[in-house]
Write an enzyme that holds these catalytic residues in place. Structure first.
Site, PDB file in Angstrom:
ATOM      1  N   HIS A   1      52.769  40.384  50.804  1.00 20.99           N
ATOM      2  CA  HIS A   1      52.322  39.125  50.179  1.00 20.99           C
ATOM      3  C   HIS A   1      52.149  38.013  51.225  1.00 20.99           C
ATOM      4  CE1 HIS A   1      52.298  36.554  46.266  1.00 20.99           C
ATOM      5  NE2 HIS A   1      51.553  35.992  47.220  1.00 20.99           N
TER       6      HIS A   1
ATOM      7  N   ARG B   1      47.349  38.881  42.512  1.00 13.77           N
ATOM      8  CA  ARG B   1      48.754  38.958  42.088  1.00 13.77           C
ATOM      9  C   ARG B   1      49.065  40.396  41.696  1.00 13.77           C
ATOM     10  NH1 ARG B   1      49.740  35.013  44.353  1.00 13.77           N
ATOM     11  NH2 ARG B   1      50.570  33.045  43.570  1.00 13.77           N
TER      12      ARG B   1
HETATM   13  P1  NAP Z   1      40.674  29.540  41.434  1.00 10.21           P
HETATM   14  O1  NAP Z   1      39.880  28.637  42.306  1.00 10.21           O
HETATM   15  O2  NAP Z   1      41.364  28.970  40.241  1.00 10.21           O
HETATM   16  O3  NAP Z   1      39.695  30.726  40.985  1.00 10.21           O
HETATM   17  C1  NAP Z   1      40.049  31.665  40.031  1.00 10.21           C
HETATM   18  C2  NAP Z   1      38.826  32.491  39.701  1.00 10.21           C
HETATM   19  O4  NAP Z   1      39.208  33.524  38.780  1.00 10.21           O
HETATM   20  C3  NAP Z   1      37.726  31.672  39.009  1.00 10.21           C
HETATM   21  O5  NAP Z   1      36.456  32.092  39.454  1.00 10.21           O
HETATM   22  C4  NAP Z   1      37.925  32.035  37.550  1.00 10.21           C
HETATM   23  O6  NAP Z   1      36.740  31.936  36.756  1.00 10.21           O
HETATM   24  C5  NAP Z   1      38.331  33.477  37.666  1.00 10.21           C
HETATM   25  N1  NAP Z   1      39.026  33.920  36.463  1.00 10.21           N
HETATM   26  C6  NAP Z   1      40.167  33.438  35.913  1.00 10.21           C
HETATM   27  N2  NAP Z   1      40.457  34.073  34.760  1.00 10.21           N
HETATM   28  C7  NAP Z   1      39.447  34.963  34.572  1.00 10.21           C
HETATM   29  C8  NAP Z   1      39.150  35.898  33.561  1.00 10.21           C
HETATM   30  N3  NAP Z   1      39.927  36.050  32.486  1.00 10.21           N
HETATM   31  N4  NAP Z   1      38.025  36.637  33.677  1.00 10.21           N
HETATM   32  C9  NAP Z   1      37.213  36.487  34.749  1.00 10.21           C
HETATM   33  N5  NAP Z   1      37.435  35.610  35.748  1.00 10.21           N
HETATM   34  C10 NAP Z   1      38.538  34.864  35.658  1.00 10.21           C
HETATM   35  O7  NAP Z   1      41.796  30.279  42.277  1.00 10.21           O
HETATM   36  P2  NAP Z   1      41.815  30.568  43.859  1.00 10.21           P
HETATM   37  O8  NAP Z   1      42.228  29.365  44.596  1.00 10.21           O
HETATM   38  O9  NAP Z   1      40.543  31.217  44.227  1.00 10.21           O
HETATM   39  O10 NAP Z   1      43.024  31.627  43.945  1.00 10.21           O
HETATM   40  C11 NAP Z   1      42.963  32.852  43.243  1.00 10.21           C
HETATM   41  C12 NAP Z   1      44.319  33.537  43.250  1.00 10.21           C
HETATM   42  O11 NAP Z   1      44.600  34.066  44.542  1.00 10.21           O
HETATM   43  C13 NAP Z   1      45.531  32.643  42.986  1.00 10.21           C
HETATM   44  O12 NAP Z   1      45.684  32.373  41.617  1.00 10.21           O
HETATM   45  C14 NAP Z   1      46.671  33.469  43.541  1.00 10.21           C
HETATM   46  O13 NAP Z   1      47.191  34.317  42.531  1.00 10.21           O
HETATM   47  C15 NAP Z   1      45.999  34.315  44.628  1.00 10.21           C
HETATM   48  N6  NAP Z   1      46.472  33.991  45.981  1.00 10.21           N
HETATM   49  C16 NAP Z   1      47.101  34.964  46.686  1.00 10.21           C
HETATM   50  C17 NAP Z   1      47.518  34.697  47.979  1.00 10.21           C
HETATM   51  C18 NAP Z   1      48.167  35.760  48.822  1.00 10.21           C
HETATM   52  O14 NAP Z   1      48.643  35.467  49.903  1.00 10.21           O
HETATM   53  N7  NAP Z   1      48.160  37.003  48.387  1.00 10.21           N
HETATM   54  C19 NAP Z   1      47.309  33.426  48.547  1.00 10.21           C
HETATM   55  C20 NAP Z   1      46.668  32.470  47.797  1.00 10.21           C
HETATM   56  C21 NAP Z   1      46.249  32.758  46.490  1.00 10.21           C
HETATM   57  P3  NAP Z   1      36.034  30.496  36.525  1.00 10.21           P
HETATM   58  O15 NAP Z   1      35.413  30.170  37.865  1.00 10.21           O
HETATM   59  O16 NAP Z   1      35.011  30.781  35.502  1.00 10.21           O
HETATM   60  O17 NAP Z   1      37.112  29.541  36.135  1.00 10.21           O
HETATM   61  C1  GLV Z   2      50.106  32.672  47.409  1.00 11.89           C
HETATM   62  O1  GLV Z   2      50.348  33.706  46.873  1.00 11.89           O
HETATM   63  C2  GLV Z   2      49.478  31.562  46.762  1.00 11.89           C
HETATM   64  O2  GLV Z   2      49.326  31.580  45.530  1.00 11.89           O
HETATM   65  O3  GLV Z   2      49.115  30.595  47.465  1.00 11.89           O
END
Ligand code: NAP
Ligand code: GLV
Length: 314
Positions: free
Chosen positions: A277, A229
């Site tokens: 994005h 983000r």
């Molecule tokens: P997720 O499964 O919830 O994983 C989040 C990871 O971040 C987990 O490993 C979590 O640790 C870690 N984390 C959270 N807070 C933290 C902190 N304070 N310190 C250290 N680690 C921390 O999420 P995801 O599905 O992988 O997605 C991640 C992010 O990608 C989304 O929230 C979104 O913002 C972004 N995204 C972007 C796009 C795009 O097109 N640019 C598309 C999709 C998603 P734990 O494992 O210990 O809980």
């Molecule tokens: C895209 O940014 C998502 O959070 O899936």
């Protein structure tokens, strides 16, 4: 049950069409349609206008259209119902494609060779590190981060990851929490950010953090790929770090303000790559399917999958 498609940006129609095909017996409406508020049981949202979900007395669950949920928590009137986010192989694979593309591009110096080509320059040089000599560090080892880390490992990179709680992933060096951060950074040449935006992570990509990255690698200086983000990064500090070579290159899919304003110096910086994005877009065909499956689970009194913790913010 009625499903409300509540988009603050983007075209709701492909979603409505897809949900109508998948849930033919249920009414599907979008914001602005005329409907009975008491009929709404589910809402799928992406940056819905704050307050627009506040008046549905029978709302049971809110689905984020994507993996991230920070857009929901902007709404101080968000109803106190279950929240689920998208976890789907389509979304995961798209993100890993993006990360691999740009990690390889940084390692193989695509930017430098494009520049040389622009000047018709053939410079004999055999300075090409192998992936096994380059250390990638993935911040966020969740659904997206752990998939990208494993695929980067498969290509041959030396991969580590950092998360909130301790993890164990075969072949990936895992660090966690504040205590693990400096060691994680110190062994990282290419930093990939796939963290959620929360109160704890806002502004985490700042000068202090970037200064902590490795300085003894096979690549010119450390580089950054942020597809998490925009508000994870402090853009003024990121630009300073690029200008004084604390950071060699930045690939950014997300920004503090989106769309990125025309006045942003990031647009014209010679060592910044900008994508709008779309590192991993939510495709209505794949993602409506995942959300329709969740609705069917609730209707069968099965628990929702991929629920979000309001306390943690992700
Ligand atoms: P997720 O499964 O919830 O994983 C989040 C990871 O971040 C987990 O490993 C979590 O640790 C870690 N984390 C959270 N807070 C933290 C902190 N304070 N310190 C250290 N680690 C921390 O999420 P995801 O599905 O992988 O997605 C991640 C992010 O990608 C989304 O929230 C979104 O913002 C972004 N995204 C972007 C796009 C795009 O097109 N640019 C598309 C999709 C998603 P734990 O494992 O210990 O809980
Ligand atoms: C895209 O940014 C998502 O959070 O899936």
């Amino acid at each position: 049950m009625t499903l409300l498609v509540a988009l603050g940006s983007g075209d709701p129609d492909p979603w409505v069409k897809q949900f109508r095909a998948l849930l033919p017996d249920r009414p599907i409406v979008k914001l602005g349609d005329s409907y009975d508020p008491a009929s709404i049981e589910f809402a799928m949202t992406w940056y819905h206008p704050p307050g627009s979900l506040a008046h549905y007395p029978h709302l049971k669950a809110v689905f984020s259209m994507g993996a991230g949920v920070d857009h929901l928590f902007r709404d101080t009137e968000l109803p106190d119902v279950a929240i689920a986010r998208v976890v789907d192989p389509d979304l995961t694979n798209r993100m890993s494609e993006y990360v691999i593309l740009h990690a390889l591009s940084i390692m193989r110096q695509t930017r430098r060779y494009r520049e040389q080509q622009n000047h018709l320059q053939w410079i004999d040089d055999d300075w090409q590190p192998a992936a096994s000599e380059v250390r990638v560090g993935v911040m966020g080892l969740g659904v997206l981060g752990s998939d990208a880390a494993q695929k980067l490992k498969h290509i041959g990179f030396k991969v580590a990851g950092w998360s909130r709680s301790p993890k164990s992933i075969d072949g990936i060096q895992c660090f966690s929490g504040d205590a693990g951060l400096s060691s994680f950074l110190a062994r990282t040449d290419i930093l990939v950010v796939l963290l959620p935006l929360t109160d704890e992570t806002r502004g985490i990509i700042n000068r202090k953090l970037l200064k902590g990255l490795a300085r003894d690698g096979r690549v010119a200086a450390p580089s950054l790929i942020n597809a998490g983000r925009g508000n994870l990064q402090i853009e003024t500090e990121l630009l300073e770090c690029l200008d004084d070579d604390t950071l060699h290159e930045a690939v950014l899919d997300v920004f503090q303000t989106e769309p990125l304003p025309e006045t942003s110096p990031l647009w014209t910086h010679p060592r910044v790559t900008i994508t709008p994005h779309n590192a991993s877009v939510s495709d209505p065909v794949a993602i409506a399917n995942a959300i329709a499956a969740q609705i069917k689970r609730v209707e069968k009194s099965e628990p929702l999958l991929n629920t979000v913790s309001r306390a943690k913010g992700y």
